[in-house]
Scaffold this active site. Structure first.
Site, mmCIF file in Angstrom:
data_model
loop_
_atom_site.group_PDB
_atom_site.id
_atom_site.type_symbol
_atom_site.label_atom_id
_atom_site.label_comp_id
_atom_site.label_asym_id
_atom_site.label_seq_id
_atom_site.Cartn_x
_atom_site.Cartn_y
_atom_site.Cartn_z
ATOM 1 N N TYR A 53 -19.330 25.538 1.340
ATOM 2 C CA TYR A 53 -19.394 24.877 2.637
ATOM 3 C C TYR A 53 -20.006 25.830 3.643
ATOM 4 O O TYR A 53 -19.613 26.994 3.721
ATOM 5 C CB TYR A 53 -17.990 24.467 3.097
ATOM 6 C CG TYR A 53 -17.960 23.828 4.472
ATOM 7 C CD1 TYR A 53 -18.528 22.565 4.683
ATOM 8 C CD2 TYR A 53 -17.369 24.469 5.564
ATOM 9 C CE1 TYR A 53 -18.498 21.977 5.941
ATOM 10 C CE2 TYR A 53 -17.337 23.882 6.828
ATOM 11 C CZ TYR A 53 -17.908 22.633 7.003
ATOM 12 O OH TYR A 53 -17.886 22.048 8.252
ATOM 13 N N ASP A 80 -23.067 33.884 3.749
ATOM 14 C CA ASP A 80 -22.208 33.179 4.699
ATOM 15 C C ASP A 80 -20.825 33.807 4.597
ATOM 16 O O ASP A 80 -20.035 33.462 3.726
ATOM 17 C CB ASP A 80 -22.168 31.689 4.383
ATOM 18 C CG ASP A 80 -21.273 30.930 5.373
ATOM 19 O OD1 ASP A 80 -20.569 31.592 6.184
ATOM 20 O OD2 ASP A 80 -21.275 29.691 5.330
ATOM 21 N N LYS A 133 -14.841 32.668 12.353
ATOM 22 C CA LYS A 133 -13.393 32.790 12.104
ATOM 23 C C LYS A 133 -12.802 34.111 12.622
ATOM 24 O O LYS A 133 -12.550 34.247 13.797
ATOM 25 C CB LYS A 133 -13.113 32.522 10.627
ATOM 26 C CG LYS A 133 -13.498 31.063 10.277
ATOM 27 C CD LYS A 133 -12.991 30.570 8.941
ATOM 28 C CE LYS A 133 -13.175 29.073 8.805
ATOM 29 N NZ LYS A 133 -14.307 28.649 7.998
HETATM 30 C C1 LIG Z 1 -15.422 27.664 8.307
HETATM 31 C C2 LIG Z 1 -16.728 27.927 7.671
HETATM 32 C C3 LIG Z 1 -17.933 27.550 8.283
HETATM 33 C C4 LIG Z 1 -17.970 26.733 9.540
HETATM 34 O O1 LIG Z 1 -17.441 27.401 10.624
HETATM 35 P P1 LIG Z 1 -16.940 26.533 11.910
HETATM 36 O O2 LIG Z 1 -16.509 27.574 12.883
HETATM 37 O O3 LIG Z 1 -15.852 25.660 11.420
HETATM 38 O O4 LIG Z 1 -18.120 25.766 12.374
HETATM 39 C C5 LIG Z 1 -19.104 27.921 7.678
HETATM 40 N N1 LIG Z 1 -19.114 28.624 6.535
HETATM 41 C C6 LIG Z 1 -17.980 29.009 5.930
HETATM 42 C C7 LIG Z 1 -18.045 29.816 4.676
HETATM 43 C C8 LIG Z 1 -16.752 28.655 6.464
HETATM 44 O O5 LIG Z 1 -15.636 29.005 5.815
#
Ligand SMILES: *Cc1c(COP(=O)(O)O)cnc(C)c1O
Length: 443
Positions: A156, A250, A278
């Site tokens: 994701y 990511d 995060k």
């Molecule tokens: C949570 C997450 C996102 C999205 O971040 P948001 O602050 O919710 O937009 C993207 N990539 C990864 C790996 C994530 O865990």
């Protein structure tokens, strides 16, 4: 159906006020939530409404206390309302909330982030992980002049159009949008590979000469936790380098969590572009993407890739992020996280064995979760063999015994350095009861 099932072993706990707020919330909020992961659709029942949190404890509006293993999906890694963080926020609040101009805090924070990630000379702050990732994709395209990207099934990367393909949803691994409202054209440049399968990347690289980047969660955390196999990341790094394709890590979930320097520090590789979110904001909305100078110089105002944000680098958010990172670096809780996670893994496996339940526990540092399956979970497909109904029973039994978990089989659990010995006892007791409840229900 799930709701009516209350195992004998479970405590009495009232959720009356949460239920009332849920009904009120439904009127003007979509599903009474502002992010679908907060809905309880996959475990049944209504979401809990939270009143407050402190340290490792989260309290709902009915006054029930829980050991928090959601931690806002990661950010509150040193616990809720840490004294030093609270102080830094209060200090910043006195100066104003936003100015539309750069502040000293942004420079300091940028240095902290670039110091943690050697592959970053420069960083751009944004307001969410989603924003960090879609900007990173735009940057990779601007830098290489190519349009195609490769992502992995089950990873994701936020909710931008081009990345809503095989994004941890039930969709097959075709380049089909994983959401209504995403035009087919928006994902036609998104190629899908399988996590832990280097051949599936090699194949795309051989077939296409217009690939800008491969994007990966180096430790996958959005299909449950899935570790890369021994050489997977190294091979991916070598392969992308040889093909002149950028590697985007990511690390929105893993950054500052797997280690201070993220998955890249643990796994020993350097991505071309790194995305953060995060933990970096410590609970305020902060995201970031960064890279070497030659790549970041493509970004406006130095270059011609446009990306902007009215509230980006917000001074309160920077203050919270900085104080969190500073404390995190000082605490260096990563060894302890590993030991605690191993302990909880043991509790889960022991309780499952005792009750004759098939269970896998996947774990990487302070990210881990159980899968209710016999199969080893190494990719999106094997993750989906998990019995989500068993998880739902388990989830509610854990809740009712004082442990706040993400309401989905496919979310990671998280650890905070604020976790106490007493919390661990609560977790252990809850796990014993919850596994028994799963077995009772199955019988
Ligand atoms: C949570 C997450 C996102 C999205 O971040 P948001 O602050 O919710 O937009 C993207 N990539 C990864 C790996 C994530 O865990």
């Amino acid at each position: 159906m799930l709701l009516n099932y209350i195992p004998k072993t479970i405590h009495k706990m009232s959720f009356k006020k949460s239920q009332k707020l849920y009904n009120q919330g439904l009127v003007h909020l979509v599903g009474a939530v502002n992010s679908p992961v907060r809905a309880y659709s996959s475990v049944g029942g209504n979401p809990l409404f939270i009143e407050k949190a402190k340290g490792s404890t989260i309290t709902d509006v009915d006054g029930n206390n829980y050991v928090d293993m959601v931690l806002s999906y990661g950010p509150t890694i040193i616990g809720h309302r840490h004294k030093k963080v609270q102080k830094a926020i209060e200090k910043a609040l006195k100066k104003g909330y936003t100015f539309g101009a750069t502040t000293k805090g942004e420079i300091k924070m940028a240095k902290m982030v670039c110091d943690a990630f050697p592959g970053m000379d420069k960083v751009r702050f944004v307001n969410s992980g989603t924003e960090a990732v879609f900007s990173a994709i735009r940057l990779a395209r601007a830098y290489t002049g190519h349009d195609k990207i490769i992502k992995f099934a089950g990873c994701y990367h936020g909710h931008a159009d081009a990345l809503l393909v095989a994004a941890g949803s039930g969709l097959a691994t075709l380049s089909l949008p994983g959401s209504a409202g995403v035009p087919a054209q928006a994902v036609e440049n998104t190629l899908i590979s399988e996590f832990n399968n280097i051949d599936s990347v090699e194949k795309h690289l051989a077939e296409h000469n217009d690939i800008a980047a491969v994007i990966i969660e180096p430790i996958a955390g959005n299909m449950g936790v899935i570790q890369p196999s021994d050489d997977f990341i190294k091979e991916l790094r070598d392969l992308t380098k040889a093909a002149g394709v950028l590697l985007i890590a990511d690390e929105v979930m893993t950054g500052f969590r797997s280690k201070y320097g993220g998955a890249q520090e643990v796994l020993g590789f350097e991505a071309d572009i790194t995305c953060l979110g995060k933990v970096i904001g410590g609970g305020f909305p902060v995201g970031a993407y960064g890279a070497r100078n030659e790549i970041m110089e493509c970004v406006s105002p130095l270059g011609d890739m446009y990306q902007a944000g009215t509230l980006s680098g917000n001074p309160i958010a920077m203050a919270c992020g900085m104080a969190t990172l500073k404390e995190l670096k000082k605490q260096d809780p990563y060894k302890k996280f590993e030991a605690t996670a191993a302990k909880i893994e043991g509790m889960l496996l022991d309780a499952a064995k005792e009750n004759g339940i098939d269970l896998q526990v996947n774990r990487f540092g302070s990210m881990f979760n159980p899968f209710f399956t016999k199969e080893e979970v190494v990719d999106f497909k094997s993750a989906q063999t998990s019995d989500t109904e068993k998880f739902a029973t388990f989830f509610w039994a854990m809740t009712k015994n004082g442990v706040f978990l993400p309401p989905s089989q496919f979310e990671s659990w998280f650890l905070t350095s604020a976790l106490t010995k007493k919390d661990l006892k609560t977790i252990e007791k809850a796990i014993k009861i919850a596994m028994k409840a799963v077995a009772e229900k199955a019988a």
